[in-house]
Motif scaffolding. Structure first.
Motif, PDB file in Angstrom:
ATOM      1  N   LEU A 154      -4.871   6.376  -2.329  1.00  0.00           N
ATOM      2  CA  LEU A 154      -4.795   5.514  -3.515  1.00  0.00           C
ATOM      3  C   LEU A 154      -5.656   6.079  -4.641  1.00  0.00           C
ATOM      4  CD1 LEU A 154      -5.040   1.953  -1.849  1.00  0.00           C
ATOM      5  CD2 LEU A 154      -3.014   3.378  -2.220  1.00  0.00           C
ATOM      6  N   ALA A 208       0.745   4.109  -2.966  1.00  0.00           N
ATOM      7  CA  ALA A 208       0.546   5.536  -2.728  1.00  0.00           C
ATOM      8  C   ALA A 208       1.729   6.357  -3.231  1.00  0.00           C
ATOM      9  CB  ALA A 208       0.313   5.783  -1.236  1.00  0.00           C
ATOM     10  N   TRP A 253      -5.426  -1.397   4.588  1.00  0.00           N
ATOM     11  CA  TRP A 253      -5.872  -0.024   4.369  1.00  0.00           C
ATOM     12  C   TRP A 253      -6.815   0.416   5.482  1.00  0.00           C
ATOM     13  CZ3 TRP A 253     -10.460   2.562   3.614  1.00  0.00           C
ATOM     14  CH2 TRP A 253     -10.356   3.871   3.139  1.00  0.00           C
ATOM     15  N   ARG A 254      -7.694  -0.484   5.915  1.00  0.00           N
ATOM     16  CA  ARG A 254      -8.597  -0.127   7.025  1.00  0.00           C
ATOM     17  C   ARG A 254      -7.807   0.185   8.294  1.00  0.00           C
ATOM     18  NH1 ARG A 254     -13.518  -4.050   8.131  1.00  0.00           N
ATOM     19  NH2 ARG A 254     -11.786  -5.510   8.367  1.00  0.00           N
ATOM     20  N   LEU A 284       0.825  -1.210   0.000  1.00  0.00           N
ATOM     21  CA  LEU A 284       0.000   0.000   0.000  1.00  0.00           C
ATOM     22  C   LEU A 284       0.860   1.260   0.000  1.00  0.00           C
ATOM     23  CD1 LEU A 284      -2.912  -0.814   2.494  1.00  0.00           C
ATOM     24  CD2 LEU A 284      -3.048  -0.607   0.013  1.00  0.00           C
ATOM     25  N   ASP A 285       1.941   1.234   0.772  1.00  0.00           N
ATOM     26  CA  ASP A 285       2.853   2.383   0.779  1.00  0.00           C
ATOM     27  C   ASP A 285       3.394   2.645  -0.629  1.00  0.00           C
ATOM     28  OD1 ASP A 285       2.492   2.665   3.506  1.00  0.00           O
ATOM     29  OD2 ASP A 285       4.340   1.579   4.032  1.00  0.00           O
ATOM     30  N   GLU A 292     -14.090   4.187  -2.346  1.00  0.00           N
ATOM     31  CA  GLU A 292     -12.996   4.926  -1.711  1.00  0.00           C
ATOM     32  C   GLU A 292     -12.104   5.665  -2.699  1.00  0.00           C
ATOM     33  OE1 GLU A 292     -12.636   5.520   1.356  1.00  0.00           O
ATOM     34  OE2 GLU A 292     -14.008   4.082   2.287  1.00  0.00           O
ATOM     35  N   ARG A 340      -4.762   1.413   8.349  1.00  0.00           N
ATOM     36  CA  ARG A 340      -4.092   2.704   8.144  1.00  0.00           C
ATOM     37  C   ARG A 340      -4.330   3.157   6.707  1.00  0.00           C
ATOM     38  NH1 ARG A 340       1.073   4.567   6.653  1.00  0.00           N
ATOM     39  NH2 ARG A 340       1.985   2.463   6.611  1.00  0.00           N
ATOM     40  N   PRO A 341      -5.331   4.013   6.485  1.00  0.00           N
ATOM     41  CA  PRO A 341      -5.644   4.445   5.119  1.00  0.00           C
ATOM     42  C   PRO A 341      -4.482   5.190   4.470  1.00  0.00           C
ATOM     43  CG  PRO A 341      -7.453   4.943   6.606  1.00  0.00           C
ATOM     44  CD  PRO A 341      -6.296   4.531   7.462  1.00  0.00           C
ATOM     45  N   ARG A 342      -4.338   4.985   3.137  1.00  0.00           N
ATOM     46  CA  ARG A 342      -3.386   5.723   2.314  1.00  0.00           C
ATOM     47  C   ARG A 342      -4.141   6.347   1.146  1.00  0.00           C
ATOM     48  NH1 ARG A 342      -1.806   1.131   5.393  1.00  0.00           N
ATOM     49  NH2 ARG A 342       0.452   0.699   5.207  1.00  0.00           N
ATOM     50  N   LEU A 362      -4.986  -6.267   1.109  1.00  0.00           N
ATOM     51  CA  LEU A 362      -4.806  -4.830   0.931  1.00  0.00           C
ATOM     52  C   LEU A 362      -5.910  -4.047   1.631  1.00  0.00           C
ATOM     53  CD1 LEU A 362      -3.757  -4.584  -2.837  1.00  0.00           C
ATOM     54  CD2 LEU A 362      -2.273  -4.494  -0.834  1.00  0.00           C
ATOM     55  N   HIS A 363      -7.130  -4.540   1.516  1.00  0.00           N
ATOM     56  CA  HIS A 363      -8.269  -3.875   2.147  1.00  0.00           C
ATOM     57  C   HIS A 363      -8.118  -3.836   3.661  1.00  0.00           C
ATOM     58  CE1 HIS A 363     -12.474  -4.277   3.880  1.00  0.00           C
ATOM     59  NE2 HIS A 363     -12.479  -3.071   3.355  1.00  0.00           N
TER      60      HIS A 363
END
Length: 550
Positions: A306, A278, A299-300, A274-275, A331, A302-304, A295-296
């Motif tokens: 995207l 982003a 993300w939940r 995810l990092d 999202e 720590r949101p990024r 990934l979901h």
């Protein structure tokens, strides 16, 4: 029989097609040698950009050394490395020698590697010894002994930013050498009709086959995928699935065909991926719903940002694709399409066009990506070709279809019909000329009260329950000989789903004959992790269901 409908066409490629696989990279370098083509991960996790010019030089140098080592037409080279740019270099350099690559997953055990050695007979093994703490060298030694084949030459691959390895330390009896940095002459034309790559099949019945494809097929498919998906030079494509598997491989090839940047992930850590998505503004992702689920969840936690994520191609392995597609749309505005493919007909052979309405666009199947691919549906028993809207076995013909099975020349006779169509072993419905809906594997379909039922229909209903994380439905024979649908579910964290409540939940939305006879709550699903993702082992669940019934 469902009513046929008109499915929009995919955009098609324009402009000249590269003459062969190496020419794909050569053209990119000639257009802009300084442009970044891939981003590696260094030993410390730092990003290491690779330019088109650097990739061209590495391919030329390796092709020269392969020629010096006597690698030529018809030879096989095993590439046992993770998602490093080295994997791309080896593919194009080997193709320049009219030889072919067999990718080996870093998760393979000794028996699986021995099977590859017996069937493919690679003359060279490119080995990422020590990657992620794995002793791949010891596995290779054991596999050579088990396979009872002539030991291959081993070439150690240190990976991006890694220390040079001593070739003598990796010799398993066939010799060893190290790749020398430096220049080599630009590869000349190669034979595009020579075999270029092979993939292991799922191995659902016995040991997997090694499905090989010609370079011309790889190239045409990459160009068609890039155009149909809509990848451009300004895009960044996530390459998280192993390049040794068909889904990871075809995704990377489509990115290269478009001149986009491949974001290479040698180890899948959802947070780190995810990092990277982003940081590099990833626009395209292909994966199973197992990958998207991880990934979901990350993300939940720590949101990024995207917001650059434009398109997602998803294969439904665990019954979660629809809810994950809804999450990505809500999202980030991501358009998700169900995809279809296999080792024998390529990944991304079909997916639904961008203007196909939801939620149908999230189903497996879609429109084939190039006009040369033909698809039909036939009765699995009588082999009668069926009309639009009828359910039967999906059969394929075209440049995407397997050209050979390494080490098993008789396999082709079993894999094709008398008139030359490939047996996919999948149930589907042709909804338009060149467009179809995937139903399930033929062996997974349930015959309930005389009706053929896709277990995914029951699984989707179970997974919609707020206390259910994952659901899988299998069939077993009852005492009367009729098929019984048995469900297994994994609860959400801190939830305790009640089996009878879940049966009632199904009964509220499904026909009575589709309600599972029993629901078993388990701590985790039995899974197998392959090159294309993590799949639930239905055969193990059937064993559990029979044991519980008895």
């Amino acid at each position: 029989m469902s009513a046929p409908r008109t499915v929009p066409p995919h955009p098609v490629a324009t402009g000249p097609v590269p003459r062969d696989l190496p020419d794909l990279v050569l053209r990119l370098a000639r257009a802009d040698a300084a442009a970044v083509v891939a981003i590696d991960k260094g030993p410390d996790g730092a990003d290491l950009p690779i330019t088109r010019g650097e990739l061209r030089e590495r391919i030329a140098a390796l092709a020269t050394q392969l020629a010096d080592a006597g690698i030529g037409a018809g030879d096989c080279v095993a590439v046992w490395v993770p998602n490093w740019s080295d994997a791309l270099v080896w593919q194009f350099a080997v193709a320049a020698r009219n030889a072919h690559v067999i990718g080996v997953n870093t998760r393979y055990n000794v028996e699986e590697v021995a099977h590859v050695l017996r069937r493919a007979r690679p003359r060279v093994v490119a080995l990422a010894h020590g990657f992620h703490g794995l002793d791949l060298l010891e596995r290779l030694r054991a596999a050579v002994a088990l396979a009872e084949v002539a030991p291959p030459v081993v070439v150690p691959v240190p990976g991006p930013g890694g220390p040079s390895a001593d070739p003598a330390a990796v010799d398993v009896g066939g010799g060893a050498w190290a790749v020398r940095p430096g220049d080599g002459p630009e590869p000349g034309p190669s034979d595009p009709d020579a075999l270029a790559v092979a993939f292991t099949t799922s191995g659902s019945t016995g040991m997997p086959k090694l499905a090989a494809h010609r370079g011309s097929g790889v190239l045409a498919h990459a160009v068609a995928d890039a155009a149909a998906i809509g990848i451009t030079e300004a895009d960044a494509v996530l390459c998280a699935l192993p390049l040794s598997g068909v889904f990871g491989y075809n995704t990377a090839m489509a990115a290269l065909a478009a001149g986009a940047v491949c974001i290479l992930e040698p180890v899948f850590d959802a947070g780190s991926v995810l990092d990277d998505m982003a940081a590099h503004r990833v626009t395209h992702v292909v994966g199973g719903d197992d990958l998207l689920l991880r990934l979901h969840e990350a993300w939940r936690a720590r949101p990024r940002d995207l917001s650059a994520w434009r398109w997602c191609g998803v294969a439904d392995f665990q019954g979660r694709s629809r809810e994950l597609a809804a999450w990505a749309r809500e999202e980030f505005g991501t358009a998700t399409s169900g995809v279809y493919g296999s080792s024998e007909v390529f990944a991304l052979t079909s997916f639904w066009p961008h203007d196909e309405p939801e939620p149908g666009r999230w189903d497996g199947g879609g429109r084939v990506v190039q006009r040369g691919i033909e698809v039909r549906v036939a009765d699995p028993v009588t082999e009668e070709v069926l009309a639009l809207g009828a359910e039967g076995e999906l059969q394929f013909r075209g440049p995407n279809v397997v050209d050979a099975y390494l080490g098993d020349p008789d396999a082709a006779g079993r894999a094709f019909t008398a008139d030359g169509w490939f047996h996919s072993g999948d149930l589907g419905v042709l909804v338009d000329d060149g467009a179809f809906t995937y139903v399930c594997r033929m062996g997974d379909a349930l015959r309930l009260r005389g009706f053929l039922v896709d277990p995914a229909e029951i699984e989707f209903r179970l997974a919609a329950h707020p206390q259910v994380h994952t659901a899988k439905v299998v069939g077993i024979d009852g005492a009367d000989g009729a098929t019984r649908a048995i469900a297994f579910v994994v609860g959400e964290p801190d939830a305790a789903p009640d089996p009878e409540e879940l049966r009632a939940w199904c009964a509220a939305a499904l026909a009575r004959f589709k309600v599972p006879d029993a629901v078993h709550v388990v701590a985790e699903m039995p899974t197998t992790t392959g090159t294309n993702g993590t799949k639930i082992r239905a055969a193990t669940l059937r064993e559990w269901a029979r044991a519980a019934a008895s």
